[in-house]
Design a protein around this motif. Structure first.
Motif, PDB file in Angstrom:
ATOM      1  N   MET A 139       0.633  -0.614   0.325  1.00 44.09           N
ATOM      2  CA  MET A 139       0.107   0.249   0.559  1.00 44.09           C
ATOM      3  C   MET A 139       0.542   1.080  -0.203  1.00 44.09           C
ATOM      4  O   MET A 139       2.210   1.369   0.712  1.00 44.09           O
ATOM      5  N   SER A 141      -0.282   5.209   1.174  1.00 44.23           N
ATOM      6  CA  SER A 141      -0.968   6.517   1.894  1.00 44.23           C
ATOM      7  C   SER A 141      -0.589   7.216   1.101  1.00 44.23           C
ATOM      8  O   SER A 141       0.664   7.824   1.691  1.00 44.23           O
ATOM      9  N   ASN A 170      -4.805   5.498  -1.737  1.00 44.54           N
ATOM     10  CA  ASN A 170      -3.943   4.011  -1.850  1.00 44.54           C
ATOM     11  C   ASN A 170      -3.711   3.433  -2.793  1.00 44.54           C
ATOM     12  O   ASN A 170      -3.951   3.234  -3.827  1.00 44.54           O
ATOM     13  N   THR A 222      -2.595   5.590   9.120  1.00 46.48           N
ATOM     14  CA  THR A 222      -2.942   3.749   7.959  1.00 46.48           C
ATOM     15  C   THR A 222      -2.645   3.197   8.884  1.00 46.48           C
ATOM     16  O   THR A 222      -1.139   3.192   9.866  1.00 46.48           O
ATOM     17  N   CYS A 277       4.005   2.902   3.715  1.00 43.45           N
ATOM     18  CA  CYS A 277       3.510   1.773   3.199  1.00 43.45           C
ATOM     19  C   CYS A 277       4.994   0.894   3.316  1.00 43.45           C
ATOM     20  O   CYS A 277       5.497   1.269   4.324  1.00 43.45           O
ATOM     21  N   ILE A 305      -6.677   3.517   5.338  1.00 38.62           N
ATOM     22  CA  ILE A 305      -6.496   4.794   5.719  1.00 38.62           C
ATOM     23  C   ILE A 305      -7.480   6.074   6.076  1.00 38.62           C
ATOM     24  O   ILE A 305      -8.583   5.595   5.536  1.00 38.62           O
TER      25      ILE A 305
END
Length: 328
Positions: A139, A141, A170, A222, A277, A305
């Motif tokens: 991911m 954010s 995302n 996150t 991430c 998120i």
């Protein structure tokens, strides 16, 4: 003003105005049936929707209904343009340091940016479907802005005045596919699948003092599998502010109404704030221990998120997704 797009049987969904506390919504098809329609004629239509928004918050709208984030598409289910920057150069520096690569000095003065696929965005509660865990599912954010029509080669003031909406992102990345693609010299493609955006898009005034016209000074939170993964502040260590990256995107081409420009992964030098991430966390582990210990996402993993105002209230709603195996 807060806006969302509900799923219906049409590609671009149905635009609704959402109350400030995200509890109620009202359909506005008589003014603007879709988000893109609003953006195409912002100056005429936005004031009408602002009146609806004010009445909704006062409780003066009769046909409102309970707002359900899980029924939302991304605010723009598809867009004419999606370009993602890398405004937090310390993040880029960290990744390169972990693999022993020097970072060109130009990275501090000339923003990085890639052009993403914008024909199919994921909804904020949609599964992230991938055929293989071996892709290195990650991911990212981020925050993104949606702009109005902007001429080529704008100055920062023009770029700032073109910002119409903010969203969370995302920006799903497939880390194990990236090196091979970059080695070809043509940039990302397969390694950047469909991104997801927050249920709600907000006008800059909704951010209050947190938006200073250049940067958004709030943490982005996150959670990975229910555990806090990071909450770096978006306004800290942002090398290139939003007007700068918007102007960069329009350096050699005009931007059309509805173009989306992303900030890149939110990252602070203060590592106690966590990361946005998995790649960044893995790089910190490589620097500290010589190898990563945090895996990329697996089938069944979840990511959430969200951004909260100074009173702890959700601004955009949440992106809340599960990784799932894709099967034809």
């Amino acid at each position: 003003m807060k806006l969302a797009t509900l799923r219906n049987n049409k590609r671009d969904g149905e635009l609704v105005v959402v109350s400030k506390d995200l509890s109620k919504a009202v359909k506005v098809e008589n003014i603007a049936p879709t988000m893109q329609r609003l953006l195409d004629d912002w100056n005429d239509l936005a004031p009408q929707l602002e009146k609806v928004y004010d009445n909704l918050n006062k409780g003066d709208v009769q046909d409102c209904f309970d707002f359900d984030q899980t029924k939302c598409e991304s605010p723009l289910p598809r867009a004419y343009q999606w370009a993602d920057g890398s405004a937090y150069v310390n993040h880029v520096e960290l990744v390169r340091k972990a693999r022993g690569a020097e970072m060109p000095e130009s990275f501090w003065t000339d923003p990085l940016m890639y052009q993403g696929g914008s024909d199919t965005f994921l909804g904020p509660y949609d599964d992230i479907e991938m055929a293989s865990e071996d892709y290195g599912i990650d991911m990212e954010s981020e925050v993104a802005v949606v702009v109005d029509d902007l001429p080529m080669a704008p100055n920062k003031d023009q770029a700032r005045s073109a910002i119409r909406l903010f969203m969370l992102v995302n920006d799903v990345s497939l880390r194990n596919l990236i090196p091979g693609e970059l080695a070809k010299g043509f940039g990302f493609f397969q390694s950047k699948p469909s991104s997801a955006f927050s249920p709600v898009a907000v006008t800059p005034d909704e951010l209050g003092e947190a938006w200073d016209g250049d940067k958004l000074h709030l943490p982005l939170t996150t959670h990975l599998n229910g555990d806090l993964f990071g909450e770096p502040n978006c306004g800290v260590d942002m090398t290139f502010d939003f007007p700068t990256i918007v102007a960069h995107a329009a350096k050699t081409r005009p931007l059309g109404a509805g173009a989306i420009i992303g900030s890149g992964t939110i990252s602070n030098y203060d590592r106690s704030k966590g990361s946005s991430c998995l790649a960044e966390k893995r790089m910190l582990e490589i620097i500290a221990d010589g190898k990563p210990s945090t895996p990329f996402m697996k089938f069944g993993d979840t990511v959430k998120i969200e951004m909260f105002d100074k009173d702890g209230k959700s601004i955009f709603g949440a992106i809340d997704q599960k990784v799932k195996e894709y099967k034809n």
